[in-house]
Write a protein that holds these residues in place. Structure first.
Motif, PDB file in Angstrom:
ATOM      1  N   LEU A 241       0.833  -1.193   0.000  1.00  0.00           N
ATOM      2  CA  LEU A 241       0.000   0.000   0.000  1.00  0.00           C
ATOM      3  C   LEU A 241       0.871   1.247   0.000  1.00  0.00           C
ATOM      4  CD1 LEU A 241      -2.836   1.231   0.213  1.00  0.00           C
ATOM      5  CD2 LEU A 241      -2.600   1.063   2.706  1.00  0.00           C
ATOM      6  N   VAL A 242       0.656   2.115  -0.972  1.00  0.00           N
ATOM      7  CA  VAL A 242       1.343   3.393  -1.051  1.00  0.00           C
ATOM      8  C   VAL A 242       0.282   4.474  -0.883  1.00  0.00           C
ATOM      9  CG1 VAL A 242       2.726   4.921  -2.496  1.00  0.00           C
ATOM     10  CG2 VAL A 242       3.095   2.435  -2.597  1.00  0.00           C
ATOM     11  N   HIS A 243       0.411   5.260   0.175  1.00  0.00           N
ATOM     12  CA  HIS A 243      -0.563   6.316   0.436  1.00  0.00           C
ATOM     13  C   HIS A 243      -0.210   7.568  -0.354  1.00  0.00           C
ATOM     14  CE1 HIS A 243      -2.643   4.358   3.781  1.00  0.00           C
ATOM     15  NE2 HIS A 243      -1.458   3.909   4.147  1.00  0.00           N
ATOM     16  N   VAL A 244      -1.169   8.059  -1.142  1.00  0.00           N
ATOM     17  CA  VAL A 244      -1.044   9.341  -1.819  1.00  0.00           C
ATOM     18  C   VAL A 244      -2.199  10.182  -1.302  1.00  0.00           C
ATOM     19  CG1 VAL A 244      -0.976  10.563  -4.014  1.00  0.00           C
ATOM     20  CG2 VAL A 244      -0.014   8.245  -3.843  1.00  0.00           C
ATOM     21  N   ARG A 245      -1.874  11.250  -0.605  1.00  0.00           N
ATOM     22  CA  ARG A 245      -2.884  12.098   0.011  1.00  0.00           C
ATOM     23  C   ARG A 245      -2.723  13.521  -0.477  1.00  0.00           C
ATOM     24  NH1 ARG A 245      -4.191   7.589   0.607  1.00  0.00           N
ATOM     25  NH2 ARG A 245      -4.675   6.506   2.550  1.00  0.00           N
ATOM     26  N   LYS A 246      -3.785  13.991  -1.144  1.00  0.00           N
ATOM     27  CA  LYS A 246      -3.801  15.363  -1.667  1.00  0.00           C
ATOM     28  C   LYS A 246      -2.546  15.682  -2.492  1.00  0.00           C
ATOM     29  CE  LYS A 246      -6.772  17.102   2.015  1.00  0.00           C
ATOM     30  NZ  LYS A 246      -7.388  15.839   2.250  1.00  0.00           N
TER      31      LYS A 246
ATOM     32  N   PRO B 278       5.573   8.490   2.679  1.00  0.00           N
ATOM     33  CA  PRO B 278       6.472   7.348   2.832  1.00  0.00           C
ATOM     34  C   PRO B 278       6.244   6.663   4.173  1.00  0.00           C
ATOM     35  CG  PRO B 278       7.680   9.390   3.113  1.00  0.00           C
ATOM     36  CD  PRO B 278       6.282   9.763   2.718  1.00  0.00           C
ATOM     37  N   VAL B 279       6.489   5.365   4.202  1.00  0.00           N
ATOM     38  CA  VAL B 279       6.272   4.605   5.431  1.00  0.00           C
ATOM     39  C   VAL B 279       7.562   3.969   5.962  1.00  0.00           C
ATOM     40  CG1 VAL B 279       3.860   4.117   4.970  1.00  0.00           C
ATOM     41  CG2 VAL B 279       5.600   2.549   4.138  1.00  0.00           C
ATOM     42  N   GLY B 280       8.637   4.068   5.226  1.00  0.00           N
ATOM     43  CA  GLY B 280       9.881   3.454   5.663  1.00  0.00           C
ATOM     44  C   GLY B 280      10.807   4.453   6.314  1.00  0.00           C
ATOM     45  N   SER B 281      11.915   3.953   6.758  1.00  0.00           N
ATOM     46  CA  SER B 281      12.976   4.792   7.306  1.00  0.00           C
ATOM     47  C   SER B 281      14.295   4.130   6.958  1.00  0.00           C
ATOM     48  CB  SER B 281      12.820   4.935   8.815  1.00  0.00           C
ATOM     49  OG  SER B 281      13.766   5.861   9.314  1.00  0.00           O
ATOM     50  N   TRP B 282      15.091   4.812   6.171  1.00  0.00           N
ATOM     51  CA  TRP B 282      16.324   4.242   5.649  1.00  0.00           C
ATOM     52  C   TRP B 282      17.493   5.207   5.816  1.00  0.00           C
ATOM     53  CZ3 TRP B 282      16.409  -0.601   3.432  1.00  0.00           C
ATOM     54  CH2 TRP B 282      15.166  -1.158   3.122  1.00  0.00           C
ATOM     55  N   LEU B 283      18.659   4.644   6.020  1.00  0.00           N
ATOM     56  CA  LEU B 283      19.900   5.376   5.892  1.00  0.00           C
ATOM     57  C   LEU B 283      20.687   4.653   4.811  1.00  0.00           C
ATOM     58  CD1 LEU B 283      21.931   7.314   8.133  1.00  0.00           C
ATOM     59  CD2 LEU B 283      23.177   5.415   7.099  1.00  0.00           C
ATOM     60  N   TYR B 284      21.317   5.392   3.905  1.00  0.00           N
ATOM     61  CA  TYR B 284      22.050   4.745   2.824  1.00  0.00           C
ATOM     62  C   TYR B 284      23.404   5.413   2.635  1.00  0.00           C
ATOM     63  CZ  TYR B 284      19.877   8.611   0.288  1.00  0.00           C
ATOM     64  OH  TYR B 284      19.454   9.854  -0.102  1.00  0.00           O
ATOM     65  N   VAL B 285      24.361   4.616   2.201  1.00  0.00           N
ATOM     66  CA  VAL B 285      25.740   5.065   2.048  1.00  0.00           C
ATOM     67  C   VAL B 285      26.210   4.689   0.647  1.00  0.00           C
ATOM     68  CG1 VAL B 285      28.085   4.885   2.956  1.00  0.00           C
ATOM     69  CG2 VAL B 285      26.125   4.678   4.520  1.00  0.00           C
TER      70      VAL B 285
END
Length: 137
Positions: free
Chosen positions: A8-13, A18-25
Motif C-alpha cells: 500500500l502506497v498512500h497518496v494524500r492530496k 512514505p512509510v519506511g525509514s532508511w539510511l544509505y551510504v
C-alpha cells in the motif's frame, strides 16, 4: 505458495506518504571511499534513481555534489532503521564518525547518550567495512 500481498502506497492530496525509514551510504566500488550518506523515508532504489537523474540539486545530490559521479561505479548500502531511531540523528553522527581521520574510533559522546543509535551506527560501520574489504562484484 503464498498469496500475493499488495504493498500500500498512500497518496494524500497529491503527496506521497512514505512509510519506511532508511539510511544509505554510497561507496565507491573501486576504492571503497564513502561518496555520500543519505537518509530517507522512501525506497532506497528510488532515492538512488533520483540522485543520478534529477537536475534539482535537492533531489539529485550525488549528481550535484559528487565529483565524476557519472564515470564512477558505486555500491549503495541501504539500512532499514528501526522506528525508534531518528534518521537525522543517525545520519549526522554517522557522517561525523566517517569523516574522522580513522574509523572505527570511539563513538561521539552524544551518541553514547542513546545506546540504540550507537548500536545502529556500529552495525552500519561494520557493514561498510565489510563491503570495502570484499572483492568487487
Amino acid at each position: 505458495m503464498d498469496p500475493l500481498q499488495p504493498r500500500l502506497v498512500h497518496v494524500r492530496k497529491g503527496r506521497i506518504e512514505p512509510v519506511g525509514s532508511w539510511l544509505y551510504v554510497w561507496v565507491d566500488a573501486d576504492d571503497g571511499s564513502v561518496a555520500h550518506i543519505g537518509a530517507t523515508g522512501f525506497d532506497p532504489e528510488l532515492r538512488a534513481f533520483l540522485h543520478v537523474t534529477s537536475d534539482d540539486p535537492d533531489l539529485g545530490r550525488v549528481r550535484a555534489h559528487v565529483p565524476r559521479w557519472d564515470s564512477r561505479d558505486f555500491d549503495v548500502l541501504a539500512f532499514p532503521l528501526p522506528v525508534d531511531v531518528p534518521r537525522p540523528e543517525v545520519k549526522r553522527i554517522l557522517t561525523a564518525r566517517l569523516e574522522a581521520s580513522e574509523y572505527p574510533h570511539p563513538m561521539p559522546a552524544e551518541a553514547l547518550l542513546n545506546a540504540r543509535v550507537a548500536t545502529v551506527i556500529d552495525a552500519i560501520v561494520d557493514a561498510i567495512e565489510a563491503r570495502t574489504a570484499a572483492p568487487r562484484d
